[in-house]
Design an enzyme around this catalytic site. Structure first.
Site, PDB file in Angstrom:
ATOM      1  N   PHE A  36      50.154 -36.030 -57.531  1.00 52.30           N
ATOM      2  CA  PHE A  36      50.643 -36.547 -58.811  1.00 52.30           C
ATOM      3  C   PHE A  36      52.151 -36.283 -58.898  1.00 52.30           C
ATOM      4  O   PHE A  36      52.611 -35.185 -58.581  1.00 52.30           O
ATOM      5  CB  PHE A  36      49.903 -35.886 -59.973  1.00 52.30           C
ATOM      6  CG  PHE A  36      50.201 -36.539 -61.285  1.00 52.30           C
ATOM      7  CD1 PHE A  36      49.594 -37.734 -61.634  1.00 52.30           C
ATOM      8  CD2 PHE A  36      51.122 -35.987 -62.163  1.00 52.30           C
ATOM      9  CE1 PHE A  36      49.892 -38.363 -62.840  1.00 52.30           C
ATOM     10  CE2 PHE A  36      51.421 -36.607 -63.365  1.00 52.30           C
ATOM     11  CZ  PHE A  36      50.802 -37.797 -63.698  1.00 52.30           C
TER      12      PHE A  36
ATOM     13  N   ASP B 163      46.199 -27.159 -57.986  1.00 51.51           N
ATOM     14  CA  ASP B 163      46.256 -27.933 -59.225  1.00 51.51           C
ATOM     15  C   ASP B 163      44.849 -28.499 -59.448  1.00 51.51           C
ATOM     16  O   ASP B 163      44.342 -29.275 -58.625  1.00 51.51           O
ATOM     17  CB  ASP B 163      47.292 -29.061 -59.081  1.00 51.51           C
ATOM     18  CG  ASP B 163      47.393 -29.934 -60.333  1.00 51.51           C
ATOM     19  OD1 ASP B 163      46.384 -30.033 -61.069  1.00 51.51           O
ATOM     20  OD2 ASP B 163      48.453 -30.543 -60.558  1.00 51.51           O
TER      21      ASP B 163
ATOM     22  N   TYR C 169      43.249 -31.903 -71.011  1.00 48.40           N
ATOM     23  CA  TYR C 169      43.024 -33.122 -71.799  1.00 48.40           C
ATOM     24  C   TYR C 169      42.201 -34.168 -71.059  1.00 48.40           C
ATOM     25  O   TYR C 169      41.932 -35.223 -71.597  1.00 48.40           O
ATOM     26  CB  TYR C 169      44.358 -33.732 -72.262  1.00 48.40           C
ATOM     27  CG  TYR C 169      45.424 -33.831 -71.197  1.00 48.40           C
ATOM     28  CD1 TYR C 169      45.367 -34.806 -70.216  1.00 48.40           C
ATOM     29  CD2 TYR C 169      46.493 -32.941 -71.174  1.00 48.40           C
ATOM     30  CE1 TYR C 169      46.342 -34.892 -69.241  1.00 48.40           C
ATOM     31  CE2 TYR C 169      47.479 -33.016 -70.201  1.00 48.40           C
ATOM     32  CZ  TYR C 169      47.391 -33.992 -69.230  1.00 48.40           C
ATOM     33  OH  TYR C 169      48.358 -34.069 -68.251  1.00 48.40           O
ATOM     34  N   LYS C 170      41.833 -33.881 -69.807  1.00 47.26           N
ATOM     35  CA  LYS C 170      41.013 -34.846 -69.069  1.00 47.26           C
ATOM     36  C   LYS C 170      39.540 -34.477 -69.271  1.00 47.26           C
ATOM     37  O   LYS C 170      38.990 -34.703 -70.335  1.00 47.26           O
ATOM     38  CB  LYS C 170      41.406 -34.854 -67.593  1.00 47.26           C
ATOM     39  CG  LYS C 170      42.854 -35.238 -67.332  1.00 47.26           C
ATOM     40  CD  LYS C 170      43.134 -35.237 -65.829  1.00 47.26           C
ATOM     41  CE  LYS C 170      44.610 -35.372 -65.525  1.00 47.26           C
ATOM     42  NZ  LYS C 170      45.193 -36.647 -65.923  1.00 47.26           N
TER      43      LYS C 170
ATOM     44  N   ARG D  19      41.302 -47.407 -61.430  1.00 46.69           N
ATOM     45  CA  ARG D  19      40.608 -46.102 -61.412  1.00 46.69           C
ATOM     46  C   ARG D  19      39.512 -46.083 -62.472  1.00 46.69           C
ATOM     47  O   ARG D  19      39.711 -46.535 -63.597  1.00 46.69           O
ATOM     48  CB  ARG D  19      41.556 -44.967 -61.785  1.00 46.69           C
ATOM     49  CG  ARG D  19      42.652 -44.656 -60.876  1.00 46.69           C
ATOM     50  CD  ARG D  19      43.281 -43.303 -61.216  1.00 46.69           C
ATOM     51  NE  ARG D  19      43.603 -43.089 -62.634  1.00 46.69           N
ATOM     52  CZ  ARG D  19      44.071 -41.954 -63.140  1.00 46.69           C
ATOM     53  NH1 ARG D  19      44.257 -40.905 -62.372  1.00 46.69           N
ATOM     54  NH2 ARG D  19      44.360 -41.855 -64.421  1.00 46.69           N
TER      55      ARG D  19
END
Ligand SMILES: Cc1ncc(COP(=O)(O)O)c(C=O)c1O
Length: 410
Positions: free
Chosen positions: A126, A195, A220-221, A369
């Site tokens: 990312f 991560d 938040y995922k 995705r």
């Protein structure tokens, strides 16, 4: 592999997680496959937010820090996340963004190996991870060494201080072998930093069993803490007395309210803290995490694999010859909780699907995705999503000129 809608419904009613979806507020008729970007709203959150705002902030005012338990929130939320990543609640803290937390950890990790000059990271990670690593390399005058994503261990040598990897890749959903790569880092004398943004709450993680050193992840995922929810940080207990993080703020001080002039780091994980904790966001996250109460890592994994297996099988069966390539590994051991499809017109495909109530997202250059949050995505959602994908392609809806310009958030 059962492929009919009725079969999908039958799988849902037999699932041990069948009761969990009711713990989320999901708009009627929408198929939400974007929990790998922003998790859905847990029903426990709005009431808790109202209570924190009205009964705590509104009534207690500043005494909320002592009387409403605000100072302890960082630890209690950390303790809720801990079992999802295989660690003790004493060793997790929460606060700051993922990017800022990663910065603190990367600097701390490099300082654990002061005689070594290289940070290893993989180039398809990312972007923020790479950007932060570039900043850290510049700050500490280190070499940022990009590894081959197919073989990160090949970049290790006796000059490497840190191997920093994202466990599950944000674009492809491919998952690294955390145990093997942590071992490889240690064999080379380096520190392993993980991560876990696309792992926590979606795939089993056991940082203790793999003997990892440091970890960071967003909430938040799959943890459903809400937009911009604070990140979590973990430091192995054996390193907590040694880590020296760069943002020496007062909440990381041993005695913040004595207010001495000199900085002295707190004992334990608290030394990773920086400033005043975000109480509103932590309260929301605390409530959100109750959706995981009583759920085992095995149940989550089984549900996630069942959903992603079904999605891949349906894409294979119903979209053959339509230009899709499944880029997520089919091997369970290498798959996270999302499935990514490469397609030359992926942006239009995603937008046309959203118009039909199926929410996925697009990542440059050509990836659609789809995230499968195992607490609330059902097999019937998977079935319906592929149904609508077939219709989008059949009607050329993805070629609508309205999709020729991209939104700011894709
Ligand atoms: C692997 C990874 N790291 C970091 C981030 C984001 O960092 P931040 O929370 O600071 O925006 C994301 C966001 O999707 C991510 O996928």
């Amino acid at each position: 592999m059962p492929l009919s809608r009725d079969d999908a419904l039958a799988l849902d009613s037999a699932s041990p997680l069948a009761d969990r979806r009711a713990l989320f507020e999901l708009p009627e008729g929408k198929v939400y496959l974007c929990g790998n970007s922003l998790g859905a709203l847990p029903t426990a959150v709005p009431d808790r937010m109202a209570e924190t705002v009205r009964a705590e902030w509104g009534v207690e005012l500043v005494s909320g820090w002592n009387r409403a338990g605000w100072t302890g929130l960082v630890r209690s939320v950390g303790a809720r996340i801990a079992p999802l990543i295989g660690v003790s609640g004493r060793d997790v803290t929460v606060g700051d963004s993922t990017s800022v937390s990663l910065f603190k950890l990367l600097v701390a990790a490099a300082r654990l190996r002061p005689d070594r000059r290289a940070l290893v990271m993989e180039p398809t990670t990312f972007p923020t991870d790479g950007y932060v690593a570039q900043g850290v390399a510049r700050l500490l005058d280190l070499e940022l060494r990009w590894c081959d994503p197919a073989d990160p261990a090949a970049a290790l040598d006796d000059d490497v201080a840190v191997l920093a990897l994202t466990h599950v890749d944000f674009r492809t959903g491919a998952m690294f072998d955390m145990a093997a790569l942590t071992r490889a880092a240690h064999d080379a004398g380096a520190v392993a930093l993980w991560d876990l943004c696309h792992s926590a709450g979606a795939v089993p993680v056991d940082l203790t069993a793999v003997d990892a050193d440091l970890a960071v992840g967003c909430t938040y995922k799959y943890l459903n803490g809400g937009p911009g929810a604070p990140a979590f940080t973990w430091v192995a207990p054996r390193l907590q007395g040694q880590v020296e993080q760069p943002i020496t703020g007062w909440w990381g001080h041993r005695t913040p309210f004595d207010m001495p002039r000199e900085f002295e780091p707190a004992d334990g994980i608290a030394r990773m803290d920086v400033g005043t904790p975000p109480v509103l966001a932590l309260s929301a996250l605390d409530a959100a995490l109750t959706a995981f109460d009583g759920v085992s890592a095995d149940e989550l994994r089984a549900a996630s694999l069942s959903l992603t297996d079904l999605f891949i099988a349906l894409v294979d069966e119903r979209l053959d010859g339509q230009g899709f390539e499944v880029v997520t590994p089919r091997d369970h051991a290498r798959r996270g909780s999302q499935v990514s499809l490469r397609h030359p017109e992926a942006y239009g495909v995603v937008q046309a699907l959203i118009a039909r109530g199926v929410v996925g997202d697009f990542r440059v250059p050509d990836v659609a995705r789809f995230g499968f949050a195992p607490l609330y995505v059902r097999h019937v959602d998977v079935h319906d999503a592929v149904d609508r994908l077939v219709e989008v392609l059949a009607n050329d809806e993805h070629r609508d000129p309205a999709y020729s310009r991209r939104n700011a958030v894709t």
